[in-house]
Motif scaffolding. Structure first.
Motif, mmCIF file in Angstrom:
data_model
loop_
_atom_site.group_PDB
_atom_site.id
_atom_site.type_symbol
_atom_site.label_atom_id
_atom_site.label_comp_id
_atom_site.label_asym_id
_atom_site.label_seq_id
_atom_site.Cartn_x
_atom_site.Cartn_y
_atom_site.Cartn_z
ATOM 1 N N ARG A 34 91.681 95.540 19.817
ATOM 2 C CA ARG A 34 92.732 95.115 20.748
ATOM 3 C C ARG A 34 93.225 93.749 20.298
ATOM 4 N N ASP B 152 96.564 90.782 19.892
ATOM 5 C CA ASP B 152 97.850 90.282 20.360
ATOM 6 C C ASP B 152 98.819 90.428 19.190
ATOM 7 N N HIS C 105 95.539 93.937 31.184
ATOM 8 C CA HIS C 105 94.477 94.231 30.229
ATOM 9 C C HIS C 105 94.187 95.731 30.164
ATOM 10 N N TRP D 226 96.763 97.216 28.073
ATOM 11 C CA TRP D 226 96.542 96.812 26.689
ATOM 12 C C TRP D 226 95.534 97.743 26.008
ATOM 13 N N VAL E 59 100.335 95.509 21.684
ATOM 14 C CA VAL E 59 100.939 94.728 22.769
ATOM 15 C C VAL E 59 100.905 93.258 22.357
#
Length: 214
Positions: A22, A24, A142, A145, A155
Motif C-alpha cells: 500500500r 502513496d 484507509h 486504500w 491511491v
C-alpha cells in the motif's frame, strides 16, 4: 449464530504483503478504471468503523476537466510556497525534485469530507472528542486504500493545499470539513517501498522508537 471466518497463516502473510504494497502513489497510468470499480471501492470504504456508527464520510467525485486543472494549479502554487519556506538550500533543491501529486494524469479524483453534524449516530461517542468524526473518515479512506491495492489500483493523498480554498472550489455544505484529496488509478511504477524513501527524503524509522511504556 453465524460463525466468524478463520483467517489462516496464508491469509496473514498476504495481509502483511498488502500492507507492504500500500503506497502513496504520485505517478499514474492514464488508462481508465473498469466500469464500476470506483463504486466498489466506495462500497468498501463505507464498511469502515465510525464513532457511534455516525458514518460521517462524504465522497465527491471530481469529473470536470476545468476543476481538475484549477485544483492542479492551486496545488502547484502551494508546493512552490512550501518550497520557499525551506531554509536549507540543499533540502529545498531536493524538495523541488519530488513529484507530490498526480492530479493531471490520475483517471479519478476524489475529495473526501467529514460531516461535522451527521444525523446518524445521534451524537454517541463524540460528545467529548468531536474530532473522532474526522478520525472515522480517515478510517474510511484507509479502507478504500487497501481495497484499491488489492485490485492493483494506487491511491495518492494530496495534502499540500489550502483546505478552505479547495472546499470553496468544490462547493459543498459549510459543515463539511475537507479531509483528503485523492488521486486514484493504476500506478505507473508499483513498489513496496515508499517513494519518499526511494528518493532519499525520509525512510521508515524503527517502531521501537515510537512505543512508550508507563
Amino acid at each position: 449464530m453465524t460463525q466468524p471466518p478463520i483467517f489462516d497463516a496464508r491469509f496473514t502473510e498476504q495481509f502483511n504483503q498488502l500492507l507492504d504494497w500500500r503506497r502513496d502513489v504520485r505517478h499514474f497510468q492514464t488508462n481508465l478504471l473498469p466500469p464500476g470499480t470506483l463504486d466498489a471501492l466506495l462500497a468498501a470504504a463505507a464498511r469502515a468503523p465510525s464513532v457511534g456508527n455516525a458514518q460521517p464520510w462524504r465522497f465527491v467525485r471530481l469529473r470536470t476537466p476545468q476543476l481538475r486543472d484549477t485544483l492542479a494549479a492551486h496545488v502547484d502554487a502551494a508546493n512552490n510556497e512550501a518550497a520557499a519556506r525551506i531554509t536549507d538550500p540543499e533540502r529545498r533543491a531536493h524538495y523541488a525534485t519530488l513529484k507530490l501529486h498526480g492530479l493531471r494524469e490520475a483517471p479519478d479524483l476524489l475529495a473526501v469530507f467529514s460531516d461535522e453534524t451527521p444525523a446518524a449516530g445521534h451524537g454517541l461517542g463524540r460528545a467529548t472528542m468531536a474530532e473522532t468524526l474526522r478520525y472515522s473518515t480517515v478510517m474510511a479512506i484507509h479502507t478504500l486504500w487497501l481495497a484499491a491495492r488489492i485490485r492493483g489500483i494506487g491511491v495518492g493523498w494530496v495534502s499540500i493545499l489550502d483546505p478552505a480554498t479547495v472546499t470553496a472550489m468544490i462547493d459543498v455544505p459549510a459543515h463539511w470539513t475537507l479531509v483528503a484529496l485523492l488521486c486514484i488509478g493504476y500506478p505507473a511504477e508499483p513498489s513496496d517501498t515508499p517513494e519518499l524513501e526511494r528518493r532519499g527524503w525520509q525512510a521508515r524509522e524503527p517502531l521501537a522508537d515510537r512505543i512508550l511504556h508507563r
